[in-house]
Design an enzyme around this catalytic site. Structure first.
Site, PDB file in Angstrom:
ATOM      1  CG  ASP A  13       9.256 -10.320   5.364  1.00  0.00           C
ATOM      2  OD1 ASP A  13       9.276  -9.967   4.086  1.00  0.00           O
ATOM      3  OD2 ASP A  13      10.133  -9.890   6.049  1.00  0.00           O
ATOM      4  CD  GLU A  14       3.350  -8.347   8.283  1.00  0.00           C
ATOM      5  OE1 GLU A  14       3.237  -8.289   7.007  1.00  0.00           O
ATOM      6  OE2 GLU A  14       3.667  -6.996   8.960  1.00  0.00           O
ATOM      7  CE  LYS A  16       2.500  -6.576   3.669  1.00  0.00           C
ATOM      8  NZ  LYS A  16       3.613  -7.187   5.271  1.00  0.00           N
ATOM      9  CE  LYS A  18      -2.887 -18.658   1.960  1.00  0.00           C
ATOM     10  NZ  LYS A  18      -3.089 -20.266   2.061  1.00  0.00           N
ATOM     11  N   GLY A  40       8.038  -7.640  -0.835  1.00  0.00           N
ATOM     12  CA  GLY A  40       9.261  -8.865  -1.855  1.00  0.00           C
ATOM     13  C   GLY A  40       7.421 -10.137  -1.890  1.00  0.00           C
ATOM     14  CG  HIS A  41       3.803  -9.305  -2.100  1.00  0.00           C
ATOM     15  ND1 HIS A  41       2.921  -8.295  -1.988  1.00  0.00           N
ATOM     16  CD2 HIS A  41       4.432  -8.670  -0.701  1.00  0.00           C
ATOM     17  CE1 HIS A  41       2.332  -7.319  -1.188  1.00  0.00           C
ATOM     18  NE2 HIS A  41       4.145  -7.473  -0.179  1.00  0.00           N
ATOM     19  CB  THR A 126      15.902  -4.516   0.690  1.00  0.00           C
ATOM     20  OG1 THR A 126      15.628  -2.996   0.167  1.00  0.00           O
ATOM     21  CG2 THR A 126      15.283  -4.486   2.161  1.00  0.00           C
ATOM     22  NE  ARG A 140      10.440  20.464  -0.724  1.00  0.00           N
ATOM     23  CZ  ARG A 140      11.068  21.767  -0.317  1.00  0.00           C
ATOM     24  NH1 ARG A 140      10.334  22.901  -0.177  1.00  0.00           N
ATOM     25  NH2 ARG A 140      11.462  21.970   1.142  1.00  0.00           N
ATOM     26  CD  GLN A 219       7.844  -2.183   2.637  1.00  0.00           C
ATOM     27  OE1 GLN A 219       7.355  -0.745   2.231  1.00  0.00           O
ATOM     28  NE2 GLN A 219       8.485  -3.091   1.336  1.00  0.00           N
ATOM     29  NE  ARG A 298      18.239  -8.346   5.171  1.00  0.00           N
ATOM     30  CZ  ARG A 298      17.738  -7.303   4.965  1.00  0.00           C
ATOM     31  NH1 ARG A 298      19.101  -6.779   5.777  1.00  0.00           N
ATOM     32  NH2 ARG A 298      16.664  -6.622   4.703  1.00  0.00           N
ATOM     33  CE  LYS A 326       5.621 -18.133   6.277  1.00  0.00           C
ATOM     34  NZ  LYS A 326       6.641 -17.866   6.385  1.00  0.00           N
ATOM     35  CB  SER A 407      -3.091 -18.122   5.704  1.00  0.00           C
ATOM     36  OG  SER A 407      -2.320 -19.208   5.191  1.00  0.00           O
TER      37      SER A 407
HETATM   38  P1  IMP Z   1      14.838   0.195   3.013  1.00  0.00           P
HETATM   39  O1  IMP Z   1      12.917  -0.488   3.304  1.00  0.00           O
HETATM   40  O2  IMP Z   1      14.572  -1.108   2.305  1.00  0.00           O
HETATM   41  O3  IMP Z   1      14.693   1.512   3.647  1.00  0.00           O
HETATM   42  O4  IMP Z   1      14.861  -0.922   4.258  1.00  0.00           O
HETATM   43  C1  IMP Z   1      14.562  -0.189   6.247  1.00  0.00           C
HETATM   44  C2  IMP Z   1      14.187  -1.477   6.379  1.00  0.00           C
HETATM   45  O5  IMP Z   1      12.702  -1.650   6.488  1.00  0.00           O
HETATM   46  C3  IMP Z   1      14.466  -2.466   7.389  1.00  0.00           C
HETATM   47  O6  IMP Z   1      14.880  -3.395   8.146  1.00  0.00           O
HETATM   48  C4  IMP Z   1      14.845  -4.094   5.995  1.00  0.00           C
HETATM   49  O7  IMP Z   1      14.413  -5.348   6.419  1.00  0.00           O
HETATM   50  C5  IMP Z   1      12.958  -3.445   6.120  1.00  0.00           C
HETATM   51  N1  IMP Z   1      12.198  -3.531   5.087  1.00  0.00           N
HETATM   52  C6  IMP Z   1      11.958  -3.145   3.913  1.00  0.00           C
HETATM   53  N2  IMP Z   1      10.962  -3.766   3.399  1.00  0.00           N
HETATM   54  C7  IMP Z   1      10.009  -5.043   4.461  1.00  0.00           C
HETATM   55  C8  IMP Z   1       9.628  -6.115   3.567  1.00  0.00           C
HETATM   56  O8  IMP Z   1       9.006  -6.463   2.872  1.00  0.00           O
HETATM   57  N3  IMP Z   1       9.616  -7.327   4.268  1.00  0.00           N
HETATM   58  C9  IMP Z   1      10.543  -6.716   5.564  1.00  0.00           C
HETATM   59  N4  IMP Z   1      11.086  -6.499   6.556  1.00  0.00           N
HETATM   60  C10 IMP Z   1      10.951  -5.054   5.399  1.00  0.00           C
END
Ligand code: IMP
Length: 420
Positions: A13-14, A16, A18, A40-41, A126, A140, A219, A298, A326, A407
């Site tokens: 969530d940095e 990326k 944008k 999620g971008h 997630t 496998r 991530q 969340r 930000k 940014s």
């Molecule tokens: P998973 O990737 O759904 O297995 O989640 C594992 C951990 O990574 C959890 O703490 C999620 O909240 C975190 N996480 C997964 N994808 C993202 C992302 O795109 N942004 C921020 N945290 C993420």
């Protein structure tokens, strides 16, 4: 010409999305190499918000986009995204790796149940089935995109895998898996996706010497399965090196590594976060920064910038330049802090510990700086308030890496580019 890789330097969530969207203008092809729809971008163009989970953000610049072999793909999510884009007048020039693994419905079910079983010790995933899908890949037992466009292959794979899954379902008391339903559903996804599927490894290697290729990490390094705060991580390798395994590109072809860091720290889900602020400051950052997950909604945990963690991420991802996002969210604060060390058992350390137990004990050592107002929307470095400039310079001096992009707002043009 060669590849440039963008990675998140914190817990995701940095911003990326944008930065990738902004940089995409200068590239011919944008590639995802790991993760899935857990990402999620959010990209804002002319007041319109686009939320992308799988398709690389460069699609909004009408560039060629590739989903590499290291990505785990939920076909239903991908088809919805393609539909959303075409409803907005964008017909993606997309290629999906036939080697990418497919997130099956049972992966999502298992993700939910295993989290529930962990109770208070859960990861806080997630629930998109990411972990179980990567687990099957390594065990496998996986189904790949190439399998869902071939009836015989899918039938064979399901016959081999489902009896094993059924045993797990029985043990968890979930019920009977309907193989026919799965077959029909995934063959139908395959039919719709067929025209996008190809051997992305040959394709990317055929263009990498002639074209500009941008690899977009999802991530962040602190969520990396190897370098992150294990086990409170995701199940893939967001680190820049992930490009080699997740897209089939040699390390010799990567010419630059750009790291994205938010001007403060956020984290979703469980796990240690030394600079977390649970009081007023945390709430201020969450509200002002709209720190709510694009994928799960969340509320994110928020705190001051952690330079110890950032330096570690820059090291493992070989960062050449940092994009700081930000900065405007800190507008209005009288004092801004950055963490430059950790105190553990009476000792000051400047390394990010590998042991979670040690990280949990770390108390941040802060450097305090004067705050600023009105960084919002600035497009030139000289226009930034003096203290904001001091903040940026402090970070780049500390990391010994130039900050080349700042940014200052959600819009594409609310961005400062610095010459190096
Ligand atoms: P998973 O990737 O759904 O297995 O989640 C594992 C951990 O990574 C959890 O703490 C999620 O909240 C975190 N996480 C997964 N994808 C993202 C992302 O795109 N942004 C921020 N945290 C993420």
């Amino acid at each position: 010409m060669a590849g440039v890789v963008i990675t998140g330097l914190q817990w995701g969530d940095e911003g990326k999305g944008k930065i990738t969207d902004y940089l995409s203008n200068y590239f011919d092809c944008i590639v995802r190499y790991q993760g899935g729809d857990n990402a999620g971008h959010t990209v804002v163009i002319k007041n319109k918000k686009y939320k992308l989970h799988l398709v690389p953000s460069g699609v909004l610049q009408n560039k060629k986009v590739v989903i590499g072999n290291g990505v785990v793909v939920n076909p239903s999510v991908l088809l919805d995204e393609i539909k959303m884009l075409s409803e907005n007048g964008i017909n993606p020039d997309l290629m999906v790796s036939d080697r990418a693994h497919v997130i099956m419905e049972y992966h999502r079910i298992l993700d939910g149940i295993e989290e529930e079983m962990l109770g208070k010790k859960k990861i806080g995933t997630t629930k998109r089935g990411i972990g179980p899908c990567y687990t099957d890949k390594v065990s496998r037992y996986g189904i790949r995109i190439g399998d869902i466009i071939d009836e015989e292959n899918l039938r064979e794979k399901l016959d081999r895998i489902i009896p094993v899954k059924q045993k797990i379902f029985d043990a968890y008391g979930i019920g009977k898996i309907n193989v026919e339903k799965i077959f029909e559903e995934y063959i139908s996804y395959g039919e719709k996706l067929r025209k996008y599927v190809g051997d992305t490894i040959y394709y990317l290697n055929s263009i990498i010497d002639e074209k500009e290729v941008l690899f977009e990490g999802a991530q962040g390094i602190l969520l990396d399965i190897d370098y992150g705060t294990y086990p409170y991580t995701t199940s893939s390798n967001p680190v820049s090196g992930g490009v080699c395994t997740g897209a089939g590109i040699s390390p010799k072809k990567i010419k630059k590594s750009i790291g994205i860091a938010k001007a403060y720290t956020t984290r979703v889900g469980m796990g240690a976060m030394p600079t977390e602020e649970k009081g007023k400051i945390g709430d201020f950052l969450a509200e002002k920064g709209n720190e709510y997950g694009t994928t799960t909604g969340r509320k994110r945990r928020c705190g001051w910038l952690d330079l110890v963690a950032l330096k570690y991420s820059c090291m493992v991802s070989g960062i050449d330049e940092v994009a700081l996002t930000k900065v405007d969210v800190l507008d209005g604060l009288k004092e801004v802090k950055v963490c430059t060390g950790y105190e553990v058992d009476g000792e000051i350390i400047d390394r990010f510990p590998s042991s979670l137990k040690t990280l949990e004990k770390c108390k941040p050592v802060y450097e305090s700086m004067e705050g600023w107002d009105r960084a919002r929307g600035k497009k030139r470095y000289e226009e930034l308030p003096l203290n904001a400039r001091k903040y940026v310079d402090y970070i780049s001096d500390w990391l010994k890496i130039p900050v080349t992009i700042i940014s200052t707002g959600m819009e594409r043009n609310e961005t400062i580019i610095l010459e190096t």
